[in-house]
Design an enzyme around this catalytic site. Structure first.
Site, short mmCIF file in Angstrom:
data_model
loop_
_atom_site.label_atom_id
_atom_site.label_comp_id
_atom_site.label_asym_id
_atom_site.label_seq_id
_atom_site.Cartn_x
_atom_site.Cartn_y
_atom_site.Cartn_z
N TYR A 1 0.89 -0.95 0.12
CA TYR A 1 -0.04 0.01 0.01
C TYR A 1 0.89 1.21 0.04
O TYR A 1 1.79 1.46 0.62
CB TYR A 1 -1.01 -0.09 1.10
CG TYR A 1 -1.71 1.24 1.59
CD1 TYR A 1 -2.55 1.74 0.48
CD2 TYR A 1 -1.37 2.18 2.35
CE1 TYR A 1 -3.34 2.79 0.61
CE2 TYR A 1 -1.90 3.55 2.28
CZ TYR A 1 -2.91 3.84 1.54
OH TYR A 1 -3.79 5.05 1.46
N ARG B 1 -8.25 37.73 43.79
CA ARG B 1 -7.83 36.63 45.00
C ARG B 1 -7.40 35.21 44.41
O ARG B 1 -6.63 34.73 44.91
CB ARG B 1 -8.79 36.49 46.00
CG ARG B 1 -8.45 35.83 47.15
CD ARG B 1 -9.60 35.78 48.20
NE ARG B 1 -10.72 36.08 48.04
CZ ARG B 1 -11.80 35.50 48.69
NH1 ARG B 1 -11.85 34.32 49.11
NH2 ARG B 1 -13.06 35.93 48.33
N PHE C 1 -1.21 9.23 11.15
CA PHE C 1 -1.77 10.50 10.70
C PHE C 1 -3.00 10.85 11.16
O PHE C 1 -3.23 12.19 11.20
CB PHE C 1 -1.97 10.13 9.14
CG PHE C 1 -2.92 8.94 8.92
CD1 PHE C 1 -4.21 8.82 9.42
CD2 PHE C 1 -2.40 7.85 8.32
CE1 PHE C 1 -4.88 7.91 9.26
CE2 PHE C 1 -3.29 6.68 8.08
CZ PHE C 1 -4.68 6.80 8.51
#
Length: 520
Positions: A65, A294, A340
């Protein structure tokens, strides 16, 4: 071909990028500009070895791939050897579908640098010459025109990275000396011919989280600045109303143990050290200031904790190998995964957004306190002749409007997901939008904090019999260099913009360094 870009003799500073070890401080300098980048020579061997693995797969006609197949839902489609270059070129062109305004120059510099670092990790199988070209573009300030919109932050920042990659193949657009030119002309300007992409190279360029990471880093750097400005503004407001410094006592914060809170309280004590104002009213009857005064350590400390966590995540991601598939040269394997997917960046962007919203929210409340004569003891709306003059009344309205806008923008992006690519990419991070919206939020917060600081300086001027600390007096003087005392109503928009720029500056007093992760 070397893996370092020659540095011009006039370069003001040089940064050597060691893949995996680039610091936040270096990334901040890259974003600011004015630095030259070179890649550590030790990265060359790893890139060459990974490229050799890819070439072996092609030579042996293995089906892998991203090397000799289609992409996404077309992953099972084998591509003929003689069409592999066409495959990579078409990938870049077909994914160049971004829209919207171009990304800012500083963000593009970060994208170029982090893309080079990611590819140089030696897991991408890309030619070192392409990494050199990315750094050459950055060093020459030849910046690809990258539309801001069009990425869902998974499968990589595909569309924006495709626009960057277009320049490398002589397509798309880039800015040269501020002028938009073609990709081919941009490449000629750095003495290079457009690349014919080899196997996997287009996919390696398009996959990755560099755009969302760069946008989030820019947001982080801006958030650090407005947090520091917010602490200075809070000190100015404290002095203007003659508030109590007792809530900043170190023992209170050690008793709780929250690290950000401890750091913020220490920063405030450092800023106020040497003030004549606090010792002047030991018996004034003021028992407790409102929370916006505060609880500065508790609120701003929590913001700091968020920024520090986001900083850790983004530094890791800026150094990450985040394309797909990844090459592992020790075994010769090419393995598909999901680095990714930008979920870590999406979460980081969301918590930066929360911090920025709260920095503005508490600042706006201090601004409102200053205008309320019953709480502050100062003239109504910080103007002597009120009634005829409205003073800071509507400046506070602007602050409230922007604080409210940020509260809306702070809604998380990371919980949003729409599937893409025929449900192959069925869960996405939306990190790119989540990071992109930080620029607006930081700018809004800078206006709010700047307006508070301007109002607090006004409040201090009603009684200048005593001086504040040297550090706060220096900030008071810096404010007065930008805006003058409001004796009567005037056109305030330029003053507000000047104070926005004050709040976005990066140069803050030393006690604040521990509250800026990329400086610490």
């Amino acid at each position: 071909m070397t893996t370092s870009t020659p540095l011009a003799s006039h370069s003001p500073a040089a940064i050597t990028l060691v893949p995996g070890s680039v610091t936040l401080a270096a990334l901040r300098r890259i974003h600011a500009g004015g630095v030259a980048l070179q890649l550590d020579g030790g990265a060359l061997a790893g890139m060459q070895a990974a490229q050799a693995v890819v070439q072996r797969i092609v030579d042996e006609d293995q089906v892998v791939y991203g090397i000799n197949t289609g992409f996404g839902k077309l992953a099972s489609t084998k591509i003929a050897h003689d069409r592999l270059a066409e495959l990579q070129r078409n990938l870049v062109l077909s994914h160049s579908v971004g829209t919207g305004d171009a990304l800012p120059d500083g963000v593009v510099r970060l994208i170029l640098a982090t893309k080079a670092v990611s590819l140089a990790r030696g897991h991408s199988g890309i030619r070192p010459a392409i990494v050199d070209a990315l750094l050459a573009l950055a060093n020459a300030n030849v910046l690809p025109v990258i539309p801001a919109k069009g990425s869902v932050g998974a499968s990589g920042d595909l569309a924006p990275l495709a626009h960057l990659s277009c320049v490398l193949i002589g397509e798309g657009q880039a800015k040269v000396n501020g002028q938009v030119v073609s990709g081919a002309e941009a490449m000629r300007s750095i003495g290079l011919q457009p690349f014919v992409l080899g196997p996997k190279e287009g996919l390696a360029l398009l996959n990755g989280t560099q755009v969302s990471t760069a946008l989030a880093l820019a947001g982080l750097f801006g958030a650090e600045n407005v947090l520091a400005a917010g602490l200075v503004a809070g000190c100015l407001s404290l002095e203007a109303i003659k508030g109590s410094v007792k809530p900043f006592d170190a023992r209170i914060h050690e008793a709780r143990g929250q690290l950000g809170q401890i750091a913020v309280a220490a920063a405030v004590r450092g800023l106020l050290e040497g003030s004549e104002i606090d010792p002047s009213h030991p018996n004034c009857g003021r028992v407790q200031d409102p929370y916006s005064i505060r609880c500065v350590p508790q609120v701003m400390g929590a913001c700091l904790d968020n920024l520090q966590h986001a900083a850790r995540v983004l530094r890791i991601e800026a150094n990450a190998a985040s394309d797909n598939p990844l090459v592992f040269t020790d075994t010769g394997e090419v393995i598909s995964g999901g680095n990714f997917h930008a979920e870590p960046v999406a979460f980081a962007a969301d918590i930066i957004a929360l911090a920025v919203a709260e920095i503005g929210a508490i600042s706006e409340r201090r601004m409102a306190l200053l205008l309320d004569t019953g709480l502050s003891g100062l003239p109504a709306f910080l103007i002597r002749d009120s009634g005829v003059n409205s003073g800071f009344m509507i400046a506070q309205v602007t602050a409230a409007a922007l604080a409210a806008e940020n509260q809306c923008l702070a809604n998380p992006s990371s919980v949003t997901s729409l599937p893409t690519s025929a449900n192959q990419e069925d869960h996405v991070s939306m990190a790119t939008y989540g990071a992109r919206r930080l620029a607006d939020m930081v700018n809004n917060a800078a206006v709010v904090v700047g307006v508070e600081a301007m109002a607090a300086a006004q409040g201090m001027e009603f009684d200048r019999s005593l001086k504040s600390s040297p550090l706060i007096e220096a900030q008071f003087a810096a404010i007065r260099q930008r805006v003058s005392f409001l004796e009567q109503d005037r056109y305030l928009a330029p003053d507000i913009d000047a104070m926005r720029e004050w709040a976005l500056q990066a140069d803050w007093p030393a006690p604040l360094r521990a509250c800026q992760p990329s400086h610490a």
